[in-house]
Motif scaffolding. Sequence first.
Motif, PDB file in Angstrom:
ATOM      1  N   LEU A 174       0.798  -1.194   0.204  1.00 23.67           N
ATOM      2  CA  LEU A 174      -0.162  -0.059   0.012  1.00 23.67           C
ATOM      3  C   LEU A 174       0.921   1.204   0.008  1.00 23.67           C
ATOM      4  O   LEU A 174       2.088   1.090   0.285  1.00 23.67           O
ATOM      5  N   PRO A 175       0.448   2.397  -0.619  1.00 24.52           N
ATOM      6  CA  PRO A 175       1.227   3.585  -0.406  1.00 24.52           C
ATOM      7  C   PRO A 175       1.250   4.000   0.996  1.00 24.52           C
ATOM      8  O   PRO A 175       0.305   4.309   1.781  1.00 24.52           O
ATOM      9  N   SER A 176       2.671   4.029   1.633  1.00 28.64           N
ATOM     10  CA  SER A 176       2.797   4.751   2.816  1.00 28.64           C
ATOM     11  C   SER A 176       2.168   5.698   3.375  1.00 28.64           C
ATOM     12  O   SER A 176       2.159   6.790   2.415  1.00 28.64           O
ATOM     13  N   GLY A 177       1.783   6.167   4.471  1.00 30.84           N
ATOM     14  CA  GLY A 177       0.943   7.314   4.827  1.00 30.84           C
ATOM     15  C   GLY A 177      -0.503   7.389   4.567  1.00 30.84           C
ATOM     16  O   GLY A 177      -1.306   8.368   5.167  1.00 30.84           O
ATOM     17  N   VAL A 178      -0.885   6.062   4.425  1.00 25.12           N
ATOM     18  CA  VAL A 178      -2.511   5.980   4.382  1.00 25.12           C
ATOM     19  C   VAL A 178      -3.065   5.016   5.508  1.00 25.12           C
ATOM     20  O   VAL A 178      -2.183   4.304   5.780  1.00 25.12           O
ATOM     21  N   ASP A 179      -4.293   5.157   5.644  1.00 21.78           N
ATOM     22  CA  ASP A 179      -4.756   4.244   6.810  1.00 21.78           C
ATOM     23  C   ASP A 179      -5.280   2.898   6.003  1.00 21.78           C
ATOM     24  O   ASP A 179      -6.199   3.094   5.072  1.00 21.78           O
ATOM     25  N   PRO A 180      -4.673   1.839   6.454  1.00 29.41           N
ATOM     26  CA  PRO A 180      -5.135   0.570   5.725  1.00 29.41           C
ATOM     27  C   PRO A 180      -6.294   0.279   5.758  1.00 29.41           C
ATOM     28  O   PRO A 180      -6.954  -0.379   4.925  1.00 29.41           O
ATOM     29  N   ASP A 181      -7.425   0.473   6.972  1.00 29.65           N
ATOM     30  CA  ASP A 181      -8.509   0.119   6.952  1.00 29.65           C
ATOM     31  C   ASP A 181      -9.713   1.017   6.321  1.00 29.65           C
ATOM     32  O   ASP A 181     -10.734   0.994   5.647  1.00 29.65           O
ATOM     33  N   THR A 182      -9.331   2.655   6.494  1.00 27.43           N
ATOM     34  CA  THR A 182     -10.272   3.624   6.004  1.00 27.43           C
ATOM     35  C   THR A 182     -10.145   4.271   4.929  1.00 27.43           C
ATOM     36  O   THR A 182     -10.796   5.090   4.380  1.00 27.43           O
ATOM     37  N   GLY A 183      -8.916   4.253   4.425  1.00 26.41           N
ATOM     38  CA  GLY A 183      -8.426   4.950   3.129  1.00 26.41           C
ATOM     39  C   GLY A 183      -8.123   6.357   3.657  1.00 26.41           C
ATOM     40  O   GLY A 183      -7.893   7.264   2.733  1.00 26.41           O
ATOM     41  N   ALA A 184      -7.983   6.801   4.815  1.00 27.77           N
ATOM     42  CA  ALA A 184      -7.849   8.125   5.309  1.00 27.77           C
ATOM     43  C   ALA A 184      -6.227   8.439   4.914  1.00 27.77           C
ATOM     44  O   ALA A 184      -5.386   7.383   4.970  1.00 27.77           O
ATOM     45  N   THR A 185      -6.044   9.734   4.678  1.00 25.65           N
ATOM     46  CA  THR A 185      -4.558  10.180   4.155  1.00 25.65           C
ATOM     47  C   THR A 185      -4.233  11.277   5.071  1.00 25.65           C
ATOM     48  O   THR A 185      -5.077  12.051   5.659  1.00 25.65           O
ATOM     49  N   GLY A 186      -2.824  11.302   5.322  1.00 25.24           N
ATOM     50  CA  GLY A 186      -2.543  12.578   6.043  1.00 25.24           C
ATOM     51  C   GLY A 186      -1.862  13.526   5.208  1.00 25.24           C
ATOM     52  O   GLY A 186      -1.892  13.353   3.889  1.00 25.24           O
ATOM     53  N   SER A 187      -1.287  14.657   5.768  1.00 23.96           N
ATOM     54  CA  SER A 187      -0.532  15.470   4.660  1.00 23.96           C
ATOM     55  C   SER A 187       0.400  15.155   4.179  1.00 23.96           C
ATOM     56  O   SER A 187       0.793  15.755   2.606  1.00 23.96           O
ATOM     57  N   SER A 188       1.320  13.928   4.475  1.00 30.85           N
ATOM     58  CA  SER A 188       2.176  13.576   3.463  1.00 30.85           C
ATOM     59  C   SER A 188       2.243  11.880   3.572  1.00 30.85           C
ATOM     60  O   SER A 188       1.880  11.137   4.175  1.00 30.85           O
ATOM     61  N   HIS A 189       2.032  11.629   2.072  1.00 27.55           N
ATOM     62  CA  HIS A 189       1.917  10.133   1.719  1.00 27.55           C
ATOM     63  C   HIS A 189       2.579   9.906   0.402  1.00 27.55           C
ATOM     64  O   HIS A 189       2.906  10.765  -0.444  1.00 27.55           O
ATOM     65  N   VAL A 190       2.667   8.734   0.277  1.00 27.21           N
ATOM     66  CA  VAL A 190       3.085   8.413  -1.189  1.00 27.21           C
ATOM     67  C   VAL A 190       2.340   8.373  -2.122  1.00 27.21           C
ATOM     68  O   VAL A 190       0.831   7.942  -1.941  1.00 27.21           O
ATOM     69  N   TRP A 191       2.690   8.720  -3.304  1.00 23.28           N
ATOM     70  CA  TRP A 191       1.791   8.573  -4.746  1.00 23.28           C
ATOM     71  C   TRP A 191       2.585   7.550  -5.589  1.00 23.28           C
ATOM     72  O   TRP A 191       3.576   7.979  -5.943  1.00 23.28           O
ATOM     73  N   ALA A 192       1.841   6.688  -5.819  1.00 22.46           N
ATOM     74  CA  ALA A 192       2.484   5.627  -6.413  1.00 22.46           C
ATOM     75  C   ALA A 192       2.160   5.351  -8.049  1.00 22.46           C
ATOM     76  O   ALA A 192       0.909   5.732  -8.168  1.00 22.46           O
ATOM     77  N   ASP A 193       2.791   4.889  -8.821  1.00 23.09           N
ATOM     78  CA  ASP A 193       2.501   4.550 -10.205  1.00 23.09           C
ATOM     79  C   ASP A 193       1.795   3.089 -10.272  1.00 23.09           C
ATOM     80  O   ASP A 193       0.966   3.041 -11.123  1.00 23.09           O
TER      81      ASP A 193
END
Length: 513
Positions: A174-193
Amino acid sequence: MRSANPKAGRHQHGPAAYPVEDLRKAEQQVMATLPEGALMQRAAAGLAVSCARVLRERTGGVSGRRAVLLVGPGDNGGDALYAGVRLVGRGVAVTALLTSEKVHGAGIHALAAAGGRCVEVGPETAVEAWTHLEAADLVVDGLLGLGGRPGLREPAAGLVDRIPDHAAVVAVDLPSGVDPDTGATGSSHVWADLTVTFGAAKACLLLPPASAAVGDLEIVDIGLTPHLPHEPLVRRLAAADVARLWPVPPPSADKYRRGVLGVVAGSAGYPGAAVLAVAGALRTGVGMIRYVGPKDATAAVRSAWPEVVAGPGRVQAWLLGSGVVPEANDDQPEAIHTALESGQPCLLDAGALGLFPEELRAHTDSSGGVPDRSDRLLLTPHAGELARLLTELGEEVHREEVEVQPYRHAHAAARLTGATVLLKGSTTLVVRPDGHARSQAEAPSWLATAGAGDVLAGIAGALLASGLSPFDAGSVAAYVHGKAAGRASGGGPITSMDVAEQVSSTVAGLLRH
């Protein structure tokens, strides 16, 4: 009533996603049958194959390319390190940037022994780490996994900010910096291709807003499927799923058996909403529409669609609220109340949502509990309407909070109302009171245009009248609505009527295949 499509079921179904608890249990069951470390090696092998493919597609080759592994604590970092070992074996120059003291020790030793480089990221090595990142053809995100939470801390956040635009980004699990269960994101997280996940998709990979950061999704089979629950937390319908669910009229069908939809929509100020909702329903294939509305809106509907019958009568389902103004001096609120009292399946959109809290309070059972209405009621709010509905129901919520955690708030609304909730957005969520959801993301960004929700309501209302459950009707409608928008757009701007006009051909294409 229509029969199922006989050609359906021959093609790949959409992905299913599970919460962390279910995935951990499945992993433990599989690991108990394997030698220590075997499951990680399976995952690393699949990850390495995907990374090599991405390098080949992006740069024309594998050997001689540069890959940087962002390694944090936990098994995702181990997966990245062991995949790095395999990439070194294919001629890739691999550097692992270690962001924690708790990284996978055996993986570090394996990468170093293979000829890879490891750099512990700190104040003294920051410039070196940045230099490696700037030269990377591929960045592998192994920072956080199932134990992660929204947002990244330093030094991980700083490294992610410095990933160059030219580098392909592959997220591990999963892209680091996101909540695995809810899909919530913080101010910084990975954007993956590309996100390569193992065994099964994690819920966040299908839930917004995290799903927007996933890129392409690839699932590597590591043997978890037999140990996972029969019903996932989230599923995304694919074309084969929609074709299987689509109610096809049998040879003996007449207009009544195909479904009669009652529509209470439009007002003096918004007659177009009624026209668009009826357009979506007719293009979907409903047998007949009975339209209830004020004089001017009725004239607009009849002018556009002469086959529509004006006035109430026997129906199989109701579409309520599109373009309705509850405060207006017309009979629409009373017509909505009558439809809700009928016991027929009802879709509540726009103005009907504003009337719904009072209806709920009048029909709460004697114990104060919320009866399950999910097999009869489908609510179709956008984020602002959902925030207002939740606030009316006693949970003060602002639109921005819904946008940050859409699944959480859609589920809350489903629990508080007992209804199925379709939350409109770039990714549309359809959520039942028990938390199970569907997530559809077929629509182009051009679909963010006035009246698009009215067309969606028409499609879903027609499917309700044809006998689909609110859960199926909402998710199938979201899929078809998005695909029709893509056909109408062709990469450019569209109007809502453009979308409605493409619904019939979109359905025909689904059923042919």
